[in-house]
Design an enzyme around this catalytic site. Structure first.
Site, PDB file in Angstrom:
ATOM      1  N   VAL A  62      -0.894   2.336   4.267  1.00  0.00           N
ATOM      2  CA  VAL A  62      -2.011   3.225   3.984  1.00  0.00           C
ATOM      3  C   VAL A  62      -3.189   2.417   3.433  1.00  0.00           C
ATOM      4  CG1 VAL A  62      -2.767   5.185   2.556  1.00  0.00           C
ATOM      5  CG2 VAL A  62      -0.405   5.093   3.395  1.00  0.00           C
ATOM      6  N   CYS A  63      -4.407   2.766   3.864  1.00  0.00           N
ATOM      7  CA  CYS A  63      -5.623   2.210   3.261  1.00  0.00           C
ATOM      8  C   CYS A  63      -6.699   3.293   3.287  1.00  0.00           C
ATOM      9  CB  CYS A  63      -6.067   0.928   3.954  1.00  0.00           C
ATOM     10  SG  CYS A  63      -6.746   1.154   5.606  1.00  0.00           S
ATOM     11  N   ARG A  64      -7.957   2.924   3.216  1.00  0.00           N
ATOM     12  CA  ARG A  64      -9.022   3.920   3.187  1.00  0.00           C
ATOM     13  C   ARG A  64      -9.220   4.573   4.550  1.00  0.00           C
ATOM     14  NH1 ARG A  64     -14.099   3.939   4.624  1.00  0.00           N
ATOM     15  NH2 ARG A  64     -14.174   1.695   4.866  1.00  0.00           N
ATOM     16  N   MET A  90      -6.836   7.230   3.758  1.00  0.00           N
ATOM     17  CA  MET A  90      -7.101   8.168   2.672  1.00  0.00           C
ATOM     18  C   MET A  90      -8.378   8.965   2.921  1.00  0.00           C
ATOM     19  SD  MET A  90      -4.554   8.142   0.658  1.00  0.00           S
ATOM     20  CE  MET A  90      -5.192   9.068  -0.743  1.00  0.00           C
TER      21      MET A  90
END
Length: 99
Positions: A62-64, A90
């Site tokens: 997961v990242c932005r 996110m």
């Protein structure tokens, strides 16, 4: 590269499935809000900390937005990990967030 949508990850969490989520964002980004229960390993430290991970488990990165997590997914997959990228990151997450 294996991928999951934000919606697929959120549905799995809502169904009570145990997911191994690794957030590769920087510390300040994670502190601003993250999915509860994540493992935090910033992308720039992934190569040095991958020995903390279990090759018998599956991980979702997961990242932005999905770009950094995509790089982390490719890196871990090249070392034989079962790993997938959460597309949208996110920025697209509508589920619970912990600060």
């Amino acid at each position: 590269m294996k991928e999951f949508t934000v919606k697929e990850v959120q549905q799995a969490i809502e169904q009570g499935k145990k997911l191994n989520l690794i957030d590769v964002r920087e510390s300040d980004e994670v502190e601003a809000g993250h999915i509860p229960g994540i493992i935090h390993i910033p992308l720039h430290l992934m190569e040095f900390r991958m020995q903390e991970l279990d090759k018998n488990k599956s991980y979702i990165m997961v990242c932005r937005s999905g770009a950094r997590s995509g790089r982390a997914t490719q890196l871990l997959a090249s070392y034989g990990f079962d790993v997938a990228n959460m597309t949208g990151g996110m920025s697209a997450w509508k589920g619970q967030v912990q600060q």
